[in-house]
Scaffold this motif. Structure first.
Motif, PDB file in Angstrom:
ATOM      1  N   LEU A 149     -24.834  16.948  34.152  1.00  0.00           N
ATOM      2  CA  LEU A 149     -25.064  18.342  33.744  1.00  0.00           C
ATOM      3  C   LEU A 149     -25.573  18.412  32.298  1.00  0.00           C
ATOM      4  O   LEU A 149     -26.533  19.126  31.989  1.00  0.00           O
ATOM      5  CB  LEU A 149     -23.770  19.144  33.887  1.00  0.00           C
ATOM      6  N   LEU A 150     -24.946  17.645  31.402  1.00  0.00           N
ATOM      7  CA  LEU A 150     -25.384  17.640  29.998  1.00  0.00           C
ATOM      8  C   LEU A 150     -26.805  17.089  29.881  1.00  0.00           C
ATOM      9  O   LEU A 150     -27.644  17.663  29.184  1.00  0.00           O
ATOM     10  CB  LEU A 150     -24.435  16.790  29.149  1.00  0.00           C
ATOM     11  N   ALA A 151     -27.073  15.982  30.580  1.00  0.00           N
ATOM     12  CA  ALA A 151     -28.402  15.366  30.525  1.00  0.00           C
ATOM     13  C   ALA A 151     -29.470  16.362  30.981  1.00  0.00           C
ATOM     14  O   ALA A 151     -30.543  16.459  30.389  1.00  0.00           O
ATOM     15  CB  ALA A 151     -28.438  14.115  31.394  1.00  0.00           C
ATOM     16  N   ARG A 152     -29.161  17.133  32.027  1.00  0.00           N
ATOM     17  CA  ARG A 152     -30.092  18.135  32.552  1.00  0.00           C
ATOM     18  C   ARG A 152     -30.475  19.149  31.482  1.00  0.00           C
ATOM     19  O   ARG A 152     -31.609  19.621  31.419  1.00  0.00           O
ATOM     20  CB  ARG A 152     -29.433  18.872  33.728  1.00  0.00           C
ATOM     21  N   LEU A 153     -29.517  19.500  30.606  1.00  0.00           N
ATOM     22  CA  LEU A 153     -29.792  20.491  29.565  1.00  0.00           C
ATOM     23  C   LEU A 153     -30.690  19.919  28.460  1.00  0.00           C
ATOM     24  O   LEU A 153     -31.271  20.663  27.674  1.00  0.00           O
ATOM     25  CB  LEU A 153     -28.480  21.034  28.996  1.00  0.00           C
ATOM     26  N   GLY A 154     -30.808  18.588  28.416  1.00  0.00           N
ATOM     27  CA  GLY A 154     -31.746  17.962  27.487  1.00  0.00           C
ATOM     28  C   GLY A 154     -33.126  17.815  28.107  1.00  0.00           C
ATOM     29  O   GLY A 154     -34.139  18.090  27.481  1.00  0.00           O
ATOM     30  N   SER A 155     -33.154  17.369  29.359  1.00  0.00           N
ATOM     31  CA  SER A 155     -34.404  17.191  30.096  1.00  0.00           C
ATOM     32  C   SER A 155     -34.046  17.235  31.572  1.00  0.00           C
ATOM     33  O   SER A 155     -33.217  16.448  32.021  1.00  0.00           O
ATOM     34  CB  SER A 155     -35.022  15.830  29.745  1.00  0.00           C
ATOM     35  N   GLY A 156     -34.649  18.166  32.310  1.00  0.00           N
ATOM     36  CA  GLY A 156     -34.231  18.395  33.690  1.00  0.00           C
ATOM     37  C   GLY A 156     -34.039  17.125  34.497  1.00  0.00           C
ATOM     38  O   GLY A 156     -32.975  16.862  35.048  1.00  0.00           O
ATOM     39  N   SER A 157     -35.070  16.280  34.539  1.00  0.00           N
ATOM     40  CA  SER A 157     -34.996  15.099  35.401  1.00  0.00           C
ATOM     41  C   SER A 157     -34.012  14.055  34.889  1.00  0.00           C
ATOM     42  O   SER A 157     -33.680  13.110  35.607  1.00  0.00           O
ATOM     43  CB  SER A 157     -36.382  14.484  35.574  1.00  0.00           C
ATOM     44  N   ALA A 158     -33.524  14.208  33.660  1.00  0.00           N
ATOM     45  CA  ALA A 158     -32.541  13.259  33.120  1.00  0.00           C
ATOM     46  C   ALA A 158     -31.267  13.249  33.953  1.00  0.00           C
ATOM     47  O   ALA A 158     -30.547  12.249  33.994  1.00  0.00           O
ATOM     48  CB  ALA A 158     -32.214  13.597  31.661  1.00  0.00           C
ATOM     49  N   CYS A 159     -30.975  14.367  34.635  1.00  0.00           N
ATOM     50  CA  CYS A 159     -29.746  14.419  35.432  1.00  0.00           C
ATOM     51  C   CYS A 159     -29.811  13.455  36.609  1.00  0.00           C
ATOM     52  O   CYS A 159     -28.792  13.124  37.200  1.00  0.00           O
ATOM     53  CB  CYS A 159     -29.458  15.841  35.904  1.00  0.00           C
ATOM     54  N   ARG A 160     -31.021  12.966  36.948  1.00  0.00           N
ATOM     55  CA  ARG A 160     -31.163  12.005  38.050  1.00  0.00           C
ATOM     56  C   ARG A 160     -31.096  10.561  37.552  1.00  0.00           C
ATOM     57  O   ARG A 160     -31.279   9.638  38.342  1.00  0.00           O
ATOM     58  CB  ARG A 160     -32.489  12.239  38.783  1.00  0.00           C
ATOM     59  N   ILE A 216     -25.545  22.348  24.537  1.00  0.00           N
ATOM     60  CA  ILE A 216     -24.359  21.750  25.178  1.00  0.00           C
ATOM     61  C   ILE A 216     -23.060  22.018  24.421  1.00  0.00           C
ATOM     62  O   ILE A 216     -21.997  21.641  24.898  1.00  0.00           O
ATOM     63  CB  ILE A 216     -24.535  20.226  25.373  1.00  0.00           C
ATOM     64  N   GLU A 217     -23.149  22.699  23.273  1.00  0.00           N
ATOM     65  CA  GLU A 217     -21.937  22.876  22.454  1.00  0.00           C
ATOM     66  C   GLU A 217     -20.805  23.576  23.220  1.00  0.00           C
ATOM     67  O   GLU A 217     -19.633  23.247  23.055  1.00  0.00           O
ATOM     68  CB  GLU A 217     -22.264  23.670  21.179  1.00  0.00           C
ATOM     69  N   ILE A 218     -21.154  24.527  24.087  1.00  0.00           N
ATOM     70  CA  ILE A 218     -20.129  25.243  24.850  1.00  0.00           C
ATOM     71  C   ILE A 218     -19.321  24.262  25.715  1.00  0.00           C
ATOM     72  O   ILE A 218     -18.130  24.459  25.957  1.00  0.00           O
ATOM     73  CB  ILE A 218     -20.763  26.366  25.702  1.00  0.00           C
ATOM     74  N   TYR A 219     -19.955  23.167  26.140  1.00  0.00           N
ATOM     75  CA  TYR A 219     -19.282  22.186  27.009  1.00  0.00           C
ATOM     76  C   TYR A 219     -18.584  21.080  26.214  1.00  0.00           C
ATOM     77  O   TYR A 219     -17.701  20.407  26.744  1.00  0.00           O
ATOM     78  CB  TYR A 219     -20.293  21.547  27.967  1.00  0.00           C
ATOM     79  N   ALA A 256     -20.794  26.139  36.397  1.00  0.00           N
ATOM     80  CA  ALA A 256     -20.927  25.549  35.052  1.00  0.00           C
ATOM     81  C   ALA A 256     -19.658  25.761  34.228  1.00  0.00           C
ATOM     82  O   ALA A 256     -19.303  24.921  33.387  1.00  0.00           O
ATOM     83  CB  ALA A 256     -22.142  26.145  34.354  1.00  0.00           C
ATOM     84  N   LYS A 257     -18.962  26.868  34.489  1.00  0.00           N
ATOM     85  CA  LYS A 257     -17.726  27.160  33.730  1.00  0.00           C
ATOM     86  C   LYS A 257     -16.666  26.079  33.913  1.00  0.00           C
ATOM     87  O   LYS A 257     -15.812  25.879  33.053  1.00  0.00           O
ATOM     88  CB  LYS A 257     -17.149  28.513  34.168  1.00  0.00           C
ATOM     89  N   ASP A 258     -16.720  25.374  35.062  1.00  0.00           N
ATOM     90  CA  ASP A 258     -15.733  24.326  35.333  1.00  0.00           C
ATOM     91  C   ASP A 258     -15.858  23.156  34.354  1.00  0.00           C
ATOM     92  O   ASP A 258     -14.963  22.300  34.300  1.00  0.00           O
ATOM     93  CB  ASP A 258     -15.885  23.801  36.771  1.00  0.00           C
ATOM     94  N   PHE A 259     -16.945  23.096  33.611  1.00  0.00           N
ATOM     95  CA  PHE A 259     -17.157  21.981  32.683  1.00  0.00           C
ATOM     96  C   PHE A 259     -16.871  22.362  31.228  1.00  0.00           C
ATOM     97  O   PHE A 259     -17.165  21.600  30.310  1.00  0.00           O
ATOM     98  CB  PHE A 259     -18.584  21.443  32.843  1.00  0.00           C
ATOM     99  N   PRO A 305     -16.954  21.181  22.706  1.00  0.00           N
ATOM    100  CA  PRO A 305     -16.651  21.937  21.485  1.00  0.00           C
ATOM    101  C   PRO A 305     -16.368  21.076  20.252  1.00  0.00           C
ATOM    102  O   PRO A 305     -16.324  21.589  19.147  1.00  0.00           O
ATOM    103  CB  PRO A 305     -15.414  22.750  21.876  1.00  0.00           C
ATOM    104  N   PHE A 306     -16.260  19.745  20.437  1.00  0.00           N
ATOM    105  CA  PHE A 306     -15.963  18.869  19.299  1.00  0.00           C
ATOM    106  C   PHE A 306     -17.215  18.484  18.509  1.00  0.00           C
ATOM    107  O   PHE A 306     -17.126  17.839  17.461  1.00  0.00           O
ATOM    108  CB  PHE A 306     -15.277  17.579  19.785  1.00  0.00           C
ATOM    109  N   LEU A 307     -18.404  18.888  18.967  1.00  0.00           N
ATOM    110  CA  LEU A 307     -19.647  18.360  18.386  1.00  0.00           C
ATOM    111  C   LEU A 307     -19.770  18.593  16.885  1.00  0.00           C
ATOM    112  O   LEU A 307     -20.296  17.756  16.157  1.00  0.00           O
ATOM    113  CB  LEU A 307     -20.867  18.963  19.099  1.00  0.00           C
ATOM    114  N   LYS A 308     -19.292  19.750  16.410  1.00  0.00           N
ATOM    115  CA  LYS A 308     -19.450  20.057  14.974  1.00  0.00           C
ATOM    116  C   LYS A 308     -18.364  19.414  14.115  1.00  0.00           C
ATOM    117  O   LYS A 308     -18.403  19.519  12.885  1.00  0.00           O
ATOM    118  CB  LYS A 308     -19.483  21.569  14.772  1.00  0.00           C
ATOM    119  N   ASP A 309     -17.394  18.732  14.751  1.00  0.00           N
ATOM    120  CA  ASP A 309     -16.324  18.076  13.990  1.00  0.00           C
ATOM    121  C   ASP A 309     -16.743  16.700  13.481  1.00  0.00           C
ATOM    122  O   ASP A 309     -16.052  16.102  12.667  1.00  0.00           O
ATOM    123  CB  ASP A 309     -15.065  17.890  14.862  1.00  0.00           C
ATOM    124  N   TYR A 310     -17.855  16.178  13.985  1.00  0.00           N
ATOM    125  CA  TYR A 310     -18.232  14.790  13.691  1.00  0.00           C
ATOM    126  C   TYR A 310     -19.618  14.696  13.078  1.00  0.00           C
ATOM    127  O   TYR A 310     -20.477  15.558  13.303  1.00  0.00           O
ATOM    128  CB  TYR A 310     -18.247  13.954  14.986  1.00  0.00           C
TER     129      TYR A 310
END
Length: 371
Positions: free
Chosen positions: A170-181, A108-111, A4-7, A113-118
């Protein structure tokens, strides 16, 4: 091995003041079911799904850089260190969706980091009736993840396509597991599996092995047996696997069934495909019936439909089968070359078991699309 760190990005090469993107992402139907998860939406067992084509969420994301200049930073409206977003569903403000999006952005903020700028305006709609008992969290979270990745790609244009899709999943999975598919591919595997190259707990991957022509253009007609709210949320359902008496055997079974599907997809053996898919659907419901607390999510009409499909298949030898999600609705799966006969059977014998006679015709699709 990708972690996960790679993202987590180091820095961005470009800046973007404002703009918008629009993506559609489909729902999907699992053949081998994911039921039970560890921390951070990591699946307890691998799963594989058909990506759908017609049942999808269309999400437009508009964004504008916040003004955090010293003169206005004292005003109450500026949320320089908070997430700032408006949420519209079919053009109307939808306050009750906001906590779920807030939680997603925190995860997902760790992945990103611009989210709070907008400040974001998220405008979303489904092509299928909301609360029709079709999983809209998968398509909804996938569509939002695609939009956010489009913004990240604008900030970092050197990003590769492979990284773009892996991270979106990966981001979609953090919202809803099956979303990553629901991000990319017709047949998608999520979860580490010894015999599937590139499979990962972190994101979904396109099934890498051969797929027989029998499974191309597969059809899924969704019979809407019960359009009510789910009796038990997926999150609670997954949590019930933690102390489940049959959990370990179930997780092993999922690996075994996925193993068998590798050769079934290659050979095109529809009889063996049907056995695995129907067994998986019934196992999913059996796990819910044997958890504590226990649930029965099928309705009487679900069972009527299953029995009618078995009788029809037995009499006609037409390769049609069912699968179920964590609810009462029935997905009727069949190859395109028998579509006419199966649809006639559905109209003649199954529509009466659907709420208000409603059903949705769908088929295998390719994943998310930029509009």
């Amino acid at each position: 091995m990708i972690s996960a760190k790679d993202f987590i990005p180091s820095k961005y090469t470009h800046s973007v003041e404002k703009g918008n993107f629009q993506w559609s992402a489909p729902s999907n139907i699992a053949l081998v079911k994911y039921w039970g998860k560890k921390d951070n939406q990591i699946p307890a067992n691998p799963s594989v799904s058909f990506t759908l084509n017609n049942c999808k969420t269309i999400t437009k994301l508009a964004f504008a850089k916040k003004d955090i200049s010293p003169e206005v930073s004292g005003s109450l409206n500026v949320t320089g260190n908070n997430f700032s977003f408006d949420l519209l569903f079919e053009g109307q403000p939808k306050e009750d969706f906001k906590p779920k999006i807030q939680k997603f952005l925190e995860r997902i903020e760790i992945y990103l980091p611009f989210l709070k700028d907008y400040h974001f305006t998220i405008d979303t709609e489904n092509t299928f009736p909301h609360s029709s008992g079709i999983a809209s969290s998968a398509s909804g979270m996938a569509a939002l993840a695609m939009n956010l990745m489009s913004l990240e790609k604008a900030l970092n244009p050197e990003m590769t396509e492979e990284y773009f899709y892996q991270k979106a999943s990966l981001l979609a999975r953090l919202g809803s597991g099956s979303a990553c598919r629901s991000v990319k591919g017709q047949v998608v595997v999520w979860g580490n599996h010894a015999n599937i190259t590139g499979s990962s707990d972190l994101f979904g991957v396109e099934f890498p092995n051969a797929i027989h022509a029998n499974f191309k253009n597969f059809q899924d007609t969704i019979l809407l047996v019960d359009k009510g709210e789910k009796q038990v949320s997926s999150t609670i359902g997954h949590d019930l696997m933690h102390n489940h008496p049959f959990a370990e055997r179930r997780f092993a079974q999922a690996h075994e069934n996925l193993d068998q599907l590798i050769s079934i997809f290659e050979s095109g053996n529809l009889d063996e495909f049907i056995k695995i898919v129907e067994s998986e659907a019934l196992t999913l419901h059996a796990m819910m019936m044997t958890s504590m607390p226990y649930f029965i999510l099928m309705k009487p009409n679900t069972l009527e439909i299953i029995n009618a499909i078995w009788k029809f298949r037995n009499e006609t030898k037409i390769p049609v089968c069912f699968t179920l999600d964590a609810g009462a609705n029935v997905h009727v799966l069949y190859p395109q070359n028998v579509a006419e006969k199966v649809l006639q059977f559905i109209k003649n014998e199954l529509v009466g078991y659907c709420q208000n006679g409603q059903y949705i015709c769908d088929e295998i699709g390719n994943g998310a699309v930029l509009i």
